[in-house]
Enzyme design. Structure first.
Site, PDB file in Angstrom:
ATOM      1  CD  GLU A  18      -2.569  -1.179   2.712  1.00 13.25           C
ATOM      2  OE1 GLU A  18      -3.722  -1.633   2.792  1.00 13.25           O
ATOM      3  OE2 GLU A  18      -1.918  -0.837   3.731  1.00 13.25           O
ATOM      4  CG  ASP A 203     -12.844  -6.154   0.757  1.00  7.56           C
ATOM      5  OD1 ASP A 203     -13.665  -6.251   1.661  1.00  7.56           O
ATOM      6  OD2 ASP A 203     -11.683  -5.714   0.938  1.00  7.56           O
TER       7      ASP A 203
HETATM    8  N1  ADE Z   1      -8.886  -4.244   4.363  1.00  4.15           N
HETATM    9  C1  ADE Z   1      -9.357  -4.349   3.118  1.00  4.15           C
HETATM   10  N2  ADE Z   1     -10.551  -4.994   3.108  1.00  4.15           N
HETATM   11  C2  ADE Z   1     -10.842  -5.299   4.402  1.00  4.15           C
HETATM   12  C3  ADE Z   1     -11.916  -5.951   5.033  1.00  4.15           C
HETATM   13  N3  ADE Z   1     -12.947  -6.432   4.353  1.00  4.15           N
HETATM   14  N4  ADE Z   1     -11.870  -6.075   6.385  1.00  4.15           N
HETATM   15  C4  ADE Z   1     -10.823  -5.587   7.084  1.00  4.15           C
HETATM   16  N5  ADE Z   1      -9.784  -4.977   6.539  1.00  4.15           N
HETATM   17  C5  ADE Z   1      -9.788  -4.819   5.199  1.00  4.15           C
END
Ligand code: ADE
Length: 237
Positions: A18, A203
């Site tokens: 990142e 996500d």
């Molecule tokens: N970082 C990226 N996606 C995530 C998720 N669904 N839960 C926790 N940290 C994350």
């Protein structure tokens, strides 16, 4: 030896992948570890006339992965603030978003409310401490410059989600689910340091696709978007 200049902004980023586009876009230089017992690495440089420090959590010597999560987030925030004396702490990273809140992959958020969703302590004296609900000031000019949305970030120690956590997220209109921010905002509060977070969606938590599949597929897009958003935020802060 001269003390390095006090940074205007300390960026804290859990994963090297990142951080690298940000390190590269500003040509930051490596300044070693923040503590000999930890893998966390410090970088320094300038961007938009600001003195910048950037700390990444570093690679775990046993498990050979980034030390993500709240435990490392806390100790790195504390040590990096103590050793740099930065004027502002900016947590940048990826997060899960929510289609029910209008999120799309690659959306950027600058949340103003943070809490823990998995520190459940059903005792009157400790319930609120476990949740750790904290709010920060909105930064509308920086947020608009980054085309980021305002929101609420919930932090926990798991990538996946339980049914009761999903219900909590809906009740509290959570927009970002991450694994560090609520821990870092607590340290910033204790050290009386202004705090900002920038999170980009990899996500969708309330989507049937497994989080891990979406995270891996979308990480490249999200980290590029994060670098653009961070550049705009730092220019506008
Ligand atoms: N970082 C990226 N996606 C995530 C998720 N669904 N839960 C926790 N940290 C994350």
């Amino acid at each position: 030896m001269n003390q390095p200049e006090q940074p205007d902004i300390l960026l804290q980023i859990a994963m090297r992948v990142e951080a690298m586009p940000i390190i590269e876009q500003w040509s930051l230089t490596a300044h070693g570890k923040i503590d000999s017992a930890l893998p966390a690495e410090l970088w320094r440089g300038r961007a938009h006339g600001r003195q910048i420090a950037l700390v990444i959590h570093g690679c775990d010597a046993t498990y050979h992965c980034d030390q993500i999560g709240t435990e490392t987030a806390t100790i790195v925030a504390f040590l990096a603030l103590r050793c740099t004396r930065a004027k502002l702490l900016l947590n940048a990273g990826t997060c899960g978003g929510f289609q029910s809140q209008g999120a799309h992959i690659g959306d950027a958020y600058m949340p103003t409310r943070f809490f823990f969703h998995d520190q459940r302590v059903d005792l009157d004296l400790f319930r609120a401490f476990g949740i750790g609900d904290r709010s920060i000031a909105d930064r509308p000019s920086a947020r608009h410059a980054a085309q980021a949305k305002i929101g609420t970030c919930s932090t926990g120690s798991s990538l996946d989600v339980t049914a009761s956590e999903l219900a909590l997220f809906a009740r509290e209109s959570v927009t970002c689910k991450d694994m560090e921010a609520a821990a870092i905002v607590r340290v910033a509060h204790d050290l009386d340091t202004p705090f900002v977070a920038v999170k980009v969606v990899t996500d969708l938590v309330d989507h049937p696709e497994p989080v891990a599949t979406a995270f891996v597929r979308n990480l490249a897009v999200a980290r590029a978007r994060l670098a653009v958003a961070i550049d705009a935020v730092v220019a506008a802060l």
